[in-house]
Design a protein around this motif. Sequence first.
Motif, PDB file in Angstrom:
ATOM      1  N   GLN A 177      42.177 -10.091 -45.455  1.00 14.61           N
ATOM      2  CA  GLN A 177      40.780 -10.486 -45.650  1.00 14.61           C
ATOM      3  C   GLN A 177      40.379 -10.401 -47.121  1.00 14.61           C
ATOM      4  O   GLN A 177      39.716 -11.307 -47.639  1.00 14.61           O
ATOM      5  N   GLU A 192      39.196 -13.545 -49.505  1.00 11.01           N
ATOM      6  CA  GLU A 192      37.943 -13.528 -50.276  1.00 11.01           C
ATOM      7  C   GLU A 192      38.222 -13.847 -51.748  1.00 11.01           C
ATOM      8  O   GLU A 192      37.502 -14.639 -52.377  1.00 11.01           O
ATOM      9  N   GLN A 217      38.325 -13.715 -33.451  1.00 11.48           N
ATOM     10  CA  GLN A 217      37.104 -13.582 -34.229  1.00 11.48           C
ATOM     11  C   GLN A 217      36.752 -14.919 -34.878  1.00 11.48           C
ATOM     12  O   GLN A 217      37.632 -15.630 -35.384  1.00 11.48           O
ATOM     13  N   PRO A 218      35.477 -15.300 -34.927  1.00  8.82           N
ATOM     14  CA  PRO A 218      35.121 -16.629 -35.452  1.00  8.82           C
ATOM     15  C   PRO A 218      35.240 -16.755 -36.968  1.00  8.82           C
ATOM     16  O   PRO A 218      35.522 -17.855 -37.466  1.00  8.82           O
ATOM     17  N   GLU A 219      35.035 -15.682 -37.718  1.00  5.20           N
ATOM     18  CA  GLU A 219      34.965 -15.793 -39.175  1.00  5.20           C
ATOM     19  C   GLU A 219      36.227 -16.396 -39.795  1.00  5.20           C
ATOM     20  O   GLU A 219      36.131 -17.269 -40.670  1.00  5.20           O
ATOM     21  N   PRO A 220      37.432 -15.983 -39.401  1.00  6.11           N
ATOM     22  CA  PRO A 220      38.621 -16.620 -39.993  1.00  6.11           C
ATOM     23  C   PRO A 220      38.659 -18.134 -39.778  1.00  6.11           C
ATOM     24  O   PRO A 220      39.108 -18.877 -40.666  1.00  6.11           O
ATOM     25  N   TYR A 221      38.182 -18.601 -38.639  1.00  4.44           N
ATOM     26  CA  TYR A 221      38.188 -20.044 -38.376  1.00  4.44           C
ATOM     27  C   TYR A 221      37.164 -20.767 -39.255  1.00  4.44           C
ATOM     28  O   TYR A 221      37.399 -21.909 -39.678  1.00  4.44           O
ATOM     29  N   ARG A 222      36.043 -20.104 -39.522  1.00  2.75           N
ATOM     30  CA  ARG A 222      35.060 -20.698 -40.430  1.00  2.75           C
ATOM     31  C   ARG A 222      35.665 -20.856 -41.820  1.00  2.75           C
ATOM     32  O   ARG A 222      35.533 -21.920 -42.452  1.00  2.75           O
ATOM     33  N   ILE A 223      36.374 -19.810 -42.277  1.00  2.03           N
ATOM     34  CA  ILE A 223      37.015 -19.882 -43.593  1.00  2.03           C
ATOM     35  C   ILE A 223      38.119 -20.930 -43.595  1.00  2.03           C
ATOM     36  O   ILE A 223      38.275 -21.707 -44.552  1.00  2.03           O
ATOM     37  N   LEU A 259      36.151 -23.046 -33.565  1.00  2.00           N
ATOM     38  CA  LEU A 259      34.776 -22.571 -33.760  1.00  2.00           C
ATOM     39  C   LEU A 259      33.854 -23.085 -32.661  1.00  2.00           C
ATOM     40  O   LEU A 259      32.914 -22.401 -32.246  1.00  2.00           O
ATOM     41  N   PRO A 308      29.119 -21.143 -32.005  1.00  2.00           N
ATOM     42  CA  PRO A 308      28.748 -21.133 -33.424  1.00  2.00           C
ATOM     43  C   PRO A 308      27.244 -21.201 -33.620  1.00  2.00           C
ATOM     44  O   PRO A 308      26.505 -21.660 -32.742  1.00  2.00           O
TER      45      PRO A 308
END
Length: 863
Positions: free
Chosen positions: A739, A743, A768-774, A795, A800
């Motif tokens: 992570q 970043e 977890q959704p955050e990695p897919y957003r990135i 996502l 979302p």
Amino acid sequence: MQTLRQTYSLSRFLLGSLSGLFVVAVLASTNCLYAETLPEAEELFRTGQYAECAEIADAEIESGFHSQEWPLLKIRCEMILGRYVEAAETVKKARVSHSNSIRLLWLERDVRRFNGDSDGAKEILAEISAKIERLRWMYRDPDSVLIIGNFFLEIGVDAKQVRLEVFKVIQQASPKFVESYLAGAELALAKNDYALAAEDFQKALKIDKDNPRILYGLARTFESSDSEQAQQYLSRAMEINPQHLPSLLFVAERHIQAERYEEAEQVLESILEINPSHPTAWALRAVLAHLESDVIKETFYREQALKHWRDNPEIDSLIGQHLSQKYRFAEGAAAQRRALKFDAEYLPAKIQLSNDLLRLGNEEAGWKLAQEVFEKDNYNVVAYNLSTLQDHMENFRTLQSDGFIIRMDAQEAEIYGPRVLELLQQAKQLLCSKYNVELKETIAVEIFPRQQDFAIRTFGLPGGAGFLGVCFGNVITMNSPASQGNSPSNWEAVLWHEFCHVVTLTKTKNRMPRWLSEGISVYEERQRNPVWGQSITPAYREMILGEDLTPVSDLSGAFLRPPSGEHLMFAYYESSVVVEYIVETFGMDVLVAILDDLAKGLPINYAITRHMGPVEQVDERFAEYIRSRAEEFGATADFSRDELPKRADASAWKIWLEEHPDNFWGLQQFTLALIREKKWKEARTQVNRLLELVPGYAGEGSPLLLDARVSRELGEIDREVAVLVQLAESNSDAVDVYQRLSEHYTEQADWPAVIANVNRILSVNPLQPEPYRILAEAGERSGDNAAAIRGLKILTLMDPFDPADVHFRTARLYEKQGQLEEARKHVLYALEEAPRYREAHELLLSVIEQLSPKTLKTPEATE
């Protein structure tokens, strides 16, 4: 049995008899009915002097003393010693004076069985039933009521009801009567209710602390949860009675589980010296012969086990249980079917067969059997658990591809199911070729979002917290990342590891020791990805150079009852290094040849000797090999812990290190103390010293983690990133590291590096959704449409914040790639969420225009 079950009611007996039962019992217990020699004889029995005890009992009987205790004691001794004909004669004589003794009848049931009279044993049960019906007023003492409770269990009355309404009532009315606690405990143990069994055994122990039967029961109860405690109870039981046959059998079984077959045979010989006809000892000998592929001996030993009780279902069921423990599920299932031919209602065989079938992938038959057992015995913990699990699994989704069927949670299947199939296909292509294996059957993989469900599917019972996955041959069970809390392991590595078991178990026909199976799987993890698998640590170094290294010839024992979780993980590591040693020293062909020999039924140590030399030499040479590796790790460091201060601040550690300048643990603690005090520059000096002592080490306790923290605090971003990259390339589940790198690379607009680190995160936790957003953002910015689409599509499954935007972006990417139907689908989803979304309307028109020439038929085409 069914007739008795229909005609006899437990409730009828209880309502009519128990109310006045124990006044008589308490008075009887104070009445001096026994000869003075009875306590002496019982002490002989307790300490295993069965022949002497039988002689005394016989003398008392011949002298004309008419207490039923003497023939009962004599029969018990004769049965233990295998004197079945003599026991029948003792019963016959005792019947003259004690024709209404229900305790005598209960013993006669087994005496008849072991004299080849199974029909007569059934007649005895009918006689017991008739006596309970006609003479219930006679059976108000605790011993008789206990027999009645066991009679109810024998004819199939609900076990919970018997426990609560018979055994428990006796305990409450006569709290010093040990046998009632033993009855409840042994019933609970038979149903795998270990907590309840332990409770009753402990109560019994308070009353009779030197009873081998109680101590043995506690050993069985704690066997799976606390091996050290179990061993203490077992040792105490055998100290009191060195000839306690259940304890000796327990020792033999433990040897078999640990693949110490010679030691098992020695224990079985000692049992047969006590009772030359002991059926369980002969059955275990049949197991050993089967594992040695000696069909002639196996047949002979099984015949000996059934010599006296020809249709005893326990024999084949026990044989099958041990074969299944060795992953011989097909052979184990065949043995359970033989047991069920003797007694179609023998539930232990049914539930074991259910488990075997489930592990063989025959799920329809396996679930059906589990349900049958539960319907007949709702106190059977395994049957209850499997029935409940089946309900949970009805909501699973099934994925299929060439040679694989995957069952997993429906949403998880959408999120990372395709990656599961992709990884399995890669593993199949690589590993089957490498080990010359053709998989002819479909491989089933079941992934559980609840750890408890995984444990029940795998072991039949909750527990097994240390297991991430298990392979039975053609069936793999796994914990999903959702089941592992905040620190999941790399699921891709686990899946690769378990599929490697499929290959090696198939190649050897499930005839391989656990250490070699695990060792190859860990080794192949490292071959696939150096980040996976295990590497040496300071703790492993200490174990290798200390007393914890296990000889190759005895490695399976290291998995059986390790002193700690760390010892178990070390067993995996050591086994993988053995495989590495074989490949490096003798070549891959030798490893494959050893597996071929195992498939033929040759013992592992014989196969090693054939291809690598005498196993004693292999033990020595491997010890040199791995010790050399350990000595090279931190060669100049001092890893001793003996003189470490228990509590110290930075100044105290500084003083201590003046006398121990190379102590790894002291330097580590000094650095941590400096970090706590935010003395970053001083911490940098100590980190550099640690890195000199163990260069490149990235495992648990690695100074690289400290280096990254100090570098960040000092503003040395380039150094921090370099260290984090080194950690990421050496750790399979360092999510925090991945992570932080994602970043940093986002800030640098290094999108390929962002994508690489997000994929590392997803190999650990894809939920977890955050990695897919990135991932979506990085893919869009770098032009990696495949990565962007993957991120956006998943996502959409994760509720979302702005689903219209996510679907619109997905549609736009699909349009760019010419996948117009997918683009149309997602733009319609966007408009469903936001009907006035202008850009979505425009995109939909564009997609329809592009689709129209392809979908509208021309006049010529119509004609």
